[in-house]
Design an enzyme around this catalytic site. Structure first.
Site, PDB file in Angstrom:
ATOM      1  CG  ASP A   4      -2.267 -56.741  19.926  1.00  0.00           C
ATOM      2  OD1 ASP A   4      -1.144 -56.291  19.604  1.00  0.00           O
ATOM      3  OD2 ASP A   4      -3.224 -56.817  19.132  1.00  0.00           O
ATOM      4  CD  GLU A  72       4.435 -56.723  18.777  1.00  0.00           C
ATOM      5  OE1 GLU A  72       4.803 -56.153  17.745  1.00  0.00           O
ATOM      6  OE2 GLU A  72       3.498 -57.549  18.815  1.00  0.00           O
ATOM      7  CG  ASP A 146      -7.340 -56.805  18.028  1.00  0.00           C
ATOM      8  OD1 ASP A 146      -6.540 -55.935  17.664  1.00  0.00           O
ATOM      9  OD2 ASP A 146      -8.406 -57.063  17.433  1.00  0.00           O
TER      10      ASP A 146
END
Length: 169
Positions: A4, A72, A146
């Site tokens: 992340d 992502e 996170d």
């Protein structure tokens, strides 16, 4: 490995398939091998922060060499285009670190991650947290958020690969 990206805090999670029981068709949840955060010095220059992220990711890749690194995809909102640009910088050094270690990188849209874990591409945070805890067989959600987000990305990749037959029990 799921990551992340963030300029201040970058979460990471390394998971692997658990050994499958001889009689079970569905195996146990994947095992969390390592999870944590890489912190860049608050108030440091953009270059210093990116260097800290790069070095941190390299360290994790060296200690726990993954078969792939999942991230992502960068998404932008018209209200906050600067945020997307800054996140793209962080994502870039993560991709560079993976390339330097010969680790393939896979990107997933946030909606794909949510849909894979919950069945709904617009799942709320609480539903995602429940899915992460359940899928990993955890007593509580990893913190900070996170790390939980990195677990979600890693789980998404794990499930997609398992469904394609790319992960062996």
């Amino acid at each position: 490995m799921g990551v992340d990206p963030g300029l201040g805090v970058t979460g990471y999670a390394v998971i692997e398939p658990a050994p499958r029981a001889a009689s079970g068709l569905i195996g146990p949840p994947p095992l969390v091998i390592e999870a944590g955060v890489i912190r860049a010095r608050r108030g440091g220059s953009l270059g210093d922060r990116l260097d800290a992220i790069y070095r941190g990711v390299i360290e994790v890749l060296d200690l726990f060499p993954p078969s792939a690194l999942a991230l992502e995809q960068v998404h932008s909102r018209t209200k906050h285009p600067r945020t997307a640009i800054l996140m793209a910088h962080a994502r870039g050094v993560i991709v560079l670190a993976a390339a330097r270690r010969g680790v393939p990188v896979v990107g997933y849209a946030a909606s794909r991650i949510k849909k894979t874990l919950t069945g709904h591409g617009r799942a709320p945070k609480e539903q995602m947290q429940h899915a992460i805890r359940t899928e990993l067989g955890l007593d509580r959600l990893p913190e900070p958020h996170d790390v939980a987000d990195a677990c979600a990305v890693a789980l998404c990749h794990f499930q997609i690969e398992r469904n394609r037959g790319g992960l062996l029990p």
